[in-house]
Write a protein that holds these residues in place. Sequence first.
Motif, PDB file in Angstrom:
ATOM      1  N   GLY A  19      -0.540   4.749  10.310  1.00  0.00           N
ATOM      2  CA  GLY A  19      -0.680   3.851   9.166  1.00  0.00           C
ATOM      3  C   GLY A  19       0.242   2.653   9.257  1.00  0.00           C
ATOM      4  N   ALA A  20       1.466   2.882   9.735  1.00  0.00           N
ATOM      5  CA  ALA A  20       2.436   1.790   9.874  1.00  0.00           C
ATOM      6  C   ALA A  20       1.959   0.767  10.891  1.00  0.00           C
ATOM      7  CB  ALA A  20       3.793   2.356  10.280  1.00  0.00           C
ATOM      8  N   ALA A  21       1.377   1.237  12.010  1.00  0.00           N
ATOM      9  CA  ALA A  21       0.881   0.316  13.031  1.00  0.00           C
ATOM     10  C   ALA A  21      -0.243  -0.564  12.480  1.00  0.00           C
ATOM     11  CB  ALA A  21       0.394   1.107  14.242  1.00  0.00           C
ATOM     12  N   PHE A  34       0.757 -11.048  -1.430  1.00  0.00           N
ATOM     13  CA  PHE A  34      -0.323 -10.360  -2.126  1.00  0.00           C
ATOM     14  C   PHE A  34      -1.661 -10.530  -1.413  1.00  0.00           C
ATOM     15  CE2 PHE A  34       2.635 -10.678  -5.787  1.00  0.00           C
ATOM     16  CZ  PHE A  34       2.614  -9.340  -6.158  1.00  0.00           C
ATOM     17  N   ARG A  35      -1.731 -11.421  -0.419  1.00  0.00           N
ATOM     18  CA  ARG A  35      -2.976 -11.571   0.336  1.00  0.00           C
ATOM     19  C   ARG A  35      -3.316 -10.309   1.111  1.00  0.00           C
ATOM     20  NH1 ARG A  35      -0.532 -16.534   1.482  1.00  0.00           N
ATOM     21  NH2 ARG A  35       0.021 -15.830   3.575  1.00  0.00           N
ATOM     22  N   LEU A  36      -2.313  -9.472   1.329  1.00  0.00           N
ATOM     23  CA  LEU A  36      -2.554  -8.236   2.073  1.00  0.00           C
ATOM     24  C   LEU A  36      -3.540  -7.319   1.355  1.00  0.00           C
ATOM     25  CD1 LEU A  36       1.048  -7.327   3.330  1.00  0.00           C
ATOM     26  CD2 LEU A  36      -0.911  -7.991   4.730  1.00  0.00           C
ATOM     27  N   VAL A  37      -3.587  -7.398   0.025  1.00  0.00           N
ATOM     28  CA  VAL A  37      -4.480  -6.502  -0.719  1.00  0.00           C
ATOM     29  C   VAL A  37      -5.950  -6.841  -0.474  1.00  0.00           C
ATOM     30  CG1 VAL A  37      -2.734  -6.105  -2.494  1.00  0.00           C
ATOM     31  CG2 VAL A  37      -4.433  -7.932  -2.811  1.00  0.00           C
ATOM     32  N   LYS A  38      -6.222  -7.996   0.145  1.00  0.00           N
ATOM     33  CA  LYS A  38      -7.595  -8.368   0.461  1.00  0.00           C
ATOM     34  C   LYS A  38      -7.991  -7.935   1.869  1.00  0.00           C
ATOM     35  CE  LYS A  38      -7.430 -12.475  -2.515  1.00  0.00           C
ATOM     36  NZ  LYS A  38      -7.583 -13.954  -2.579  1.00  0.00           N
ATOM     37  N   ARG A  39      -7.077  -7.294   2.575  1.00  0.00           N
ATOM     38  CA  ARG A  39      -7.330  -6.875   3.949  1.00  0.00           C
ATOM     39  C   ARG A  39      -7.680  -5.387   3.984  1.00  0.00           C
ATOM     40  NH1 ARG A  39      -6.540 -11.503   7.460  1.00  0.00           N
ATOM     41  NH2 ARG A  39      -5.931 -10.063   9.113  1.00  0.00           N
ATOM     42  N   PRO A  40      -8.929  -5.022   4.269  1.00  0.00           N
ATOM     43  CA  PRO A  40      -9.322  -3.604   4.274  1.00  0.00           C
ATOM     44  C   PRO A  40      -8.488  -2.749   5.225  1.00  0.00           C
ATOM     45  CG  PRO A  40     -11.257  -5.015   4.324  1.00  0.00           C
ATOM     46  CD  PRO A  40     -10.077  -5.910   4.528  1.00  0.00           C
ATOM     47  N   ARG A  41      -8.128  -3.322   6.384  1.00  0.00           N
ATOM     48  CA  ARG A  41      -7.379  -2.532   7.353  1.00  0.00           C
ATOM     49  C   ARG A  41      -5.979  -2.211   6.823  1.00  0.00           C
ATOM     50  NH1 ARG A  41      -8.144  -4.112  13.408  1.00  0.00           N
ATOM     51  NH2 ARG A  41      -7.823  -6.170  12.530  1.00  0.00           N
ATOM     52  N   TRP A  42      -5.422  -3.106   6.017  1.00  0.00           N
ATOM     53  CA  TRP A  42      -4.117  -2.830   5.429  1.00  0.00           C
ATOM     54  C   TRP A  42      -4.217  -1.643   4.464  1.00  0.00           C
ATOM     55  CZ3 TRP A  42      -1.923  -2.815   0.503  1.00  0.00           C
ATOM     56  CH2 TRP A  42      -0.533  -2.798   0.460  1.00  0.00           C
ATOM     57  N   TRP A  43      -5.310  -1.581   3.694  1.00  0.00           N
ATOM     58  CA  TRP A  43      -5.518  -0.461   2.777  1.00  0.00           C
ATOM     59  C   TRP A  43      -5.746   0.837   3.542  1.00  0.00           C
ATOM     60  CZ3 TRP A  43      -4.328  -0.242  -2.096  1.00  0.00           C
ATOM     61  CH2 TRP A  43      -4.274  -1.414  -2.859  1.00  0.00           C
ATOM     62  N   ILE A  44      -6.503   0.759   4.635  1.00  0.00           N
ATOM     63  CA  ILE A  44      -6.728   1.962   5.443  1.00  0.00           C
ATOM     64  C   ILE A  44      -5.407   2.485   5.983  1.00  0.00           C
ATOM     65  CG2 ILE A  44      -7.783   2.840   7.562  1.00  0.00           C
ATOM     66  CD1 ILE A  44     -10.079   0.850   7.085  1.00  0.00           C
ATOM     67  N   GLY A  45      -4.589   1.555   6.489  1.00  0.00           N
ATOM     68  CA  GLY A  45      -3.275   1.956   6.970  1.00  0.00           C
ATOM     69  C   GLY A  45      -2.427   2.553   5.860  1.00  0.00           C
ATOM     70  N   GLY A  46      -2.544   1.975   4.668  1.00  0.00           N
ATOM     71  CA  GLY A  46      -1.786   2.492   3.540  1.00  0.00           C
ATOM     72  C   GLY A  46      -2.212   3.901   3.141  1.00  0.00           C
ATOM     73  N   VAL A  47      -3.529   4.146   3.149  1.00  0.00           N
ATOM     74  CA  VAL A  47      -4.041   5.475   2.799  1.00  0.00           C
ATOM     75  C   VAL A  47      -3.579   6.508   3.828  1.00  0.00           C
ATOM     76  CG1 VAL A  47      -6.123   6.875   2.581  1.00  0.00           C
ATOM     77  CG2 VAL A  47      -6.028   4.611   1.516  1.00  0.00           C
ATOM     78  N   ILE A  48      -3.685   6.147   5.109  1.00  0.00           N
ATOM     79  CA  ILE A  48      -3.247   7.068   6.164  1.00  0.00           C
ATOM     80  C   ILE A  48      -1.744   7.328   6.051  1.00  0.00           C
ATOM     81  CG2 ILE A  48      -2.990   7.389   8.659  1.00  0.00           C
ATOM     82  CD1 ILE A  48      -5.546   5.732   8.995  1.00  0.00           C
ATOM     83  N   VAL A 196       8.414   5.042  -8.111  1.00  0.00           N
ATOM     84  CA  VAL A 196       9.050   3.717  -8.213  1.00  0.00           C
ATOM     85  C   VAL A 196       9.765   3.374  -6.908  1.00  0.00           C
ATOM     86  CG1 VAL A 196      10.792   2.350  -9.418  1.00  0.00           C
ATOM     87  CG2 VAL A 196       9.304   3.897 -10.712  1.00  0.00           C
ATOM     88  N   LEU A 197      10.536   4.318  -6.399  1.00  0.00           N
ATOM     89  CA  LEU A 197      11.242   4.102  -5.133  1.00  0.00           C
ATOM     90  C   LEU A 197      10.259   3.943  -3.980  1.00  0.00           C
ATOM     91  CD1 LEU A 197      14.127   6.699  -5.585  1.00  0.00           C
ATOM     92  CD2 LEU A 197      14.355   4.211  -5.589  1.00  0.00           C
ATOM     93  N   LEU A 198       9.145   4.671  -4.045  1.00  0.00           N
ATOM     94  CA  LEU A 198       8.142   4.584  -2.990  1.00  0.00           C
ATOM     95  C   LEU A 198       7.517   3.198  -2.932  1.00  0.00           C
ATOM     96  CD1 LEU A 198       6.602   6.126  -0.812  1.00  0.00           C
ATOM     97  CD2 LEU A 198       4.944   6.816  -2.556  1.00  0.00           C
ATOM     98  N   VAL A 199       7.214   2.610  -4.093  1.00  0.00           N
ATOM     99  CA  VAL A 199       6.664   1.250  -4.128  1.00  0.00           C
ATOM    100  C   VAL A 199       7.673   0.261  -3.545  1.00  0.00           C
ATOM    101  CG1 VAL A 199       5.943  -0.619  -5.645  1.00  0.00           C
ATOM    102  CG2 VAL A 199       5.109   1.689  -6.056  1.00  0.00           C
ATOM    103  N   CYS A 200       8.932   0.409  -3.920  1.00  0.00           N
ATOM    104  CA  CYS A 200       9.981  -0.467  -3.382  1.00  0.00           C
ATOM    105  C   CYS A 200      10.066  -0.327  -1.863  1.00  0.00           C
ATOM    106  CB  CYS A 200      11.330  -0.127  -4.008  1.00  0.00           C
ATOM    107  SG  CYS A 200      11.458  -0.491  -5.768  1.00  0.00           S
ATOM    108  N   ALA A 201       9.945   0.897  -1.372  1.00  0.00           N
ATOM    109  CA  ALA A 201      10.010   1.128   0.068  1.00  0.00           C
ATOM    110  C   ALA A 201       8.852   0.448   0.789  1.00  0.00           C
ATOM    111  CB  ALA A 201       9.995   2.636   0.351  1.00  0.00           C
ATOM    112  N   VAL A 202       7.638   0.530   0.196  1.00  0.00           N
ATOM    113  CA  VAL A 202       6.468  -0.103   0.806  1.00  0.00           C
ATOM    114  C   VAL A 202       6.652  -1.612   0.900  1.00  0.00           C
ATOM    115  CG1 VAL A 202       4.013  -0.617   0.463  1.00  0.00           C
ATOM    116  CG2 VAL A 202       4.858   1.713   0.136  1.00  0.00           C
ATOM    117  N   VAL A 203       7.138  -2.227  -0.176  1.00  0.00           N
ATOM    118  CA  VAL A 203       7.356  -3.675  -0.185  1.00  0.00           C
ATOM    119  C   VAL A 203       8.369  -4.072   0.885  1.00  0.00           C
ATOM    120  CG1 VAL A 203       8.249  -5.611  -1.534  1.00  0.00           C
ATOM    121  CG2 VAL A 203       6.747  -3.933  -2.615  1.00  0.00           C
TER     122      VAL A 203
END
Length: 294
Positions: A19-21, A34-48, A196-203
């Motif tokens: 997912g990180a890759a 915030f443009r990343l939210v329009k990228r399907p592959r970024w969401w797939i990586g996030g889900v994985i 909350v900490l998880l969201v901060c970590a993702v950012v």
Amino acid sequence: MTWVGLVIALAGALGYAFGAALQQYEAVAEGASFRLVKRPRWWIGGVIGFTGACLHAVALSVAPLVAVQPISVATLVFAVPLAALMYGRRPYKAEILGSIAVAVGLLWLMVLLPAHNVTPSLGDGAAVGFIVVIGLIVLAAELIANRLSGPNKALILSVGAGAVTASVSTFVRAVGGSMQGDWGRLLHWFTLAIPVLLVCAVVLLQRSYAVGYFGIAYAGVQVVDPITSVLAGAILLGEPLPANPSTAIPAVLAAALTIGGTITLGRLAPDHSKSVPVGTTRESRSLTTTSDLV
């Protein structure tokens, strides 16, 4: 149960690496915006990656923090080649050697830790103090990174990201490890702090990835996360640390191997998406060729 936790942690860590890759590739193309939210592959990586994180949380509920955290380090060997494949190239020799050195060095360090499973106990005051310390680390990393560029910036940003990631693991261990079948223990502000900490970590992770040096950014997180988690486990949760003087020399050698691998990864050229100008890509290819000879 400890071995069950370790197997679950390995499965989760592999998912997190993949997912990180995927997310790093998109972060380089779009930047940490915030443009990343329009990228399907970024969401797939996030889900994985989120699935991997959930498996990691399950592992922490059945095995000690000092035993589970080192498992994630091994995925560095897989994450860096995966990121290279995302750019349609073979991994460079320096990427492979640097990743292996960091992974082996950290695993060596963690093997020196005793893995006794104790019921974690974290007080409210200690938890608040821990969050404050993590916040100060993130603030210092951001201020320093604003004055840097290239691999140094990616590395410093990864320090803040790794510290916050470690705080997530610490709270997950504090909540999951103390439940012992009592689901009522989930009704605590620790449970609310985790997302909350998880969201901060993702950012923070996206910011470090967006610089374009995945090897050094991912390695930085994998170094800071387990070390911070082990210290938190020992200081806050009562988990044991080694007290045998005979471990001093192996620990120094393992640390040297980890540092050497990190330096090797830091000397690599940045990753680029197809949208990067040709001139920049040509310059990067030249830098990478030089780095690959290391």
